[in-house]
Design an enzyme around this catalytic site. Sequence first.
Site, short mmCIF file in Angstrom:
data_model
loop_
_atom_site.label_atom_id
_atom_site.label_comp_id
_atom_site.label_asym_id
_atom_site.label_seq_id
_atom_site.Cartn_x
_atom_site.Cartn_y
_atom_site.Cartn_z
N LYS A 130 12.71 0.51 42.54
CA LYS A 130 13.31 1.08 42.63
C LYS A 130 13.55 1.98 41.42
O LYS A 130 13.35 1.71 40.24
CB LYS A 130 13.66 -0.09 42.17
N ASN A 137 25.46 0.76 48.45
CA ASN A 137 25.58 0.62 46.57
C ASN A 137 26.90 0.62 46.38
O ASN A 137 27.60 2.03 46.37
CB ASN A 137 24.97 1.30 45.82
N LYS A 183 15.31 -5.72 35.54
CA LYS A 183 16.61 -4.26 35.06
C LYS A 183 16.53 -4.80 34.06
O LYS A 183 17.26 -5.98 33.28
CB LYS A 183 17.42 -4.53 36.44
N GLU A 196 16.35 -8.32 41.29
CA GLU A 196 15.75 -7.63 40.78
C GLU A 196 15.73 -7.39 39.19
O GLU A 196 16.13 -8.65 38.33
CB GLU A 196 17.12 -6.22 40.19
N GLU A 233 24.86 -3.82 47.12
CA GLU A 233 23.69 -4.13 46.26
C GLU A 233 24.90 -3.45 44.82
O GLU A 233 26.17 -2.46 45.65
CB GLU A 233 22.82 -2.00 46.13
N SER A 234 24.60 -4.24 43.98
CA SER A 234 25.43 -3.85 42.96
C SER A 234 26.75 -4.26 42.82
O SER A 234 27.33 -4.92 43.79
CB SER A 234 26.01 -2.40 42.64
N GLU A 239 20.04 4.50 50.62
CA GLU A 239 21.58 4.21 49.44
C GLU A 239 22.13 4.95 50.53
O GLU A 239 22.26 6.51 49.90
CB GLU A 239 20.79 3.27 48.84
O1 LIG Z 1 22.84 -0.09 36.95
C1 LIG Z 1 23.20 1.31 36.26
O2 LIG Z 1 23.63 0.77 35.51
C2 LIG Z 1 22.92 2.14 37.75
C3 LIG Z 1 23.69 3.42 36.85
C4 LIG Z 1 24.00 4.44 38.23
C5 LIG Z 1 22.38 5.01 39.29
C6 LIG Z 1 21.56 3.35 39.30
C7 LIG Z 1 22.23 2.05 38.74
N1 LIG Z 1 21.95 0.93 38.61
C8 LIG Z 1 20.28 1.12 40.34
C9 LIG Z 1 21.00 0.32 41.50
O3 LIG Z 1 21.53 -0.29 42.64
C10 LIG Z 1 21.37 -1.32 40.38
O4 LIG Z 1 20.17 -1.67 39.29
C11 LIG Z 1 21.24 -2.74 41.17
O5 LIG Z 1 22.28 -2.36 42.73
C12 LIG Z 1 22.05 -4.34 40.88
O6 LIG Z 1 23.07 -4.37 40.28
P1 LIG Z 1 23.39 -5.07 39.29
O7 LIG Z 1 23.68 -6.27 40.77
O8 LIG Z 1 24.77 -4.60 39.26
O9 LIG Z 1 22.89 -4.88 38.06
#
Ligand SMILES: O=C(O)c1ccccc1NCC(=O)[C@H](O)[C@H](O)COP(=O)(O)O
Length: 262
Positions: free
Chosen positions: A116, A186, A56, A54, A216-217, A165
């Site tokens: 996204k 997520n 970001k 991603e 995810e995340s 998601e």
């Molecule tokens: O990333 C956030 O804080 C967030 C808050 C509210 C809604 C969505 C959010 N993130 C979007 C995503 O799904 C993440 O960018 C993606 O899963 C990657 O996550 P990470 O590897 O933890 O940066």
Amino acid sequence: MSVLDEIVAGVRLDLADREATTGPDEMRRLANAAPAPRDPMPAFRAPGTSVIAEVKRRSPSKGDLADIPDPATLARAYADGGAAAISVLTEQRRFGGSLADLRAVRAAVEVPLLRKDFVVTDYQLHEARATGADLVLLIVAALDQATLTALHDEARALGLTVLVEVHDAEEARRAVDLGAQLVGVNARNLKTLEVDPGTFGRLAPLLPADCVRVAESGVTGPDDVRRLAQEGADVVLVGEALVRDGDPAAAVRAMTGIGAAR
Ligand SMILES: O=C(O)c1ccccc1NCC(=O)[C@H](O)[C@H](O)COP(=O)(O)O
């Protein structure tokens, strides 16, 4: 108002501005004139984990993550590392992204691209297609079932792959009812913004065996990927850990091909 509601309210305001510049009929025409989307599913279904890497810059949970003055350079590194797809956050207010980022990344790499964003109208699907996206995200928590179904159908009609998601068992049931083939679990709670590492393991068994499962995340490195692969993840979607890494190509490579999920 929840964080998700706040984000969606901002998205709708920005959307109204863009629609005033390029009307819905013209955007639909641009979408239909765009080159055919790439299909990411064969790579996602290949043995071992795939990575969606991603782009970001910042997030509601963590604030500023990385400057990323040139998203194309980062995207090339992701592609060099073997990313199966690249996710470009296009939401501006909370994530610092834009359609210009998506356009720049499209011009730089051949791998499938995920737009996204917080999609709530078909105009955004047409924008995605017109800007070169191959996949779009639909967040079950942001949509009632009728709208989710309509957007899913329209995206498929445009040739886009849809990442649906979910965050909990009820949303997983709605994704299954929709017939989603690509489901993202997520781990970030949209109310607290906390990541619960147990989320994927709880929800994955609720999804049909033939759908591709994306974790995810909160994925920080190969150890997390190994655990998620054991729990049934075919794909991991990673943002923060990659944009903070000094060698994003190596970081993607280290997370790719782990286990033999299929
Ligand atoms: O990333 C956030 O804080 C967030 C808050 C509210 C809604 C969505 C959010 N993130 C979007 C995503 O799904 C993440 O960018 C993606 O899963 C990657 O996550 P990470 O590897 O933890 O940066």
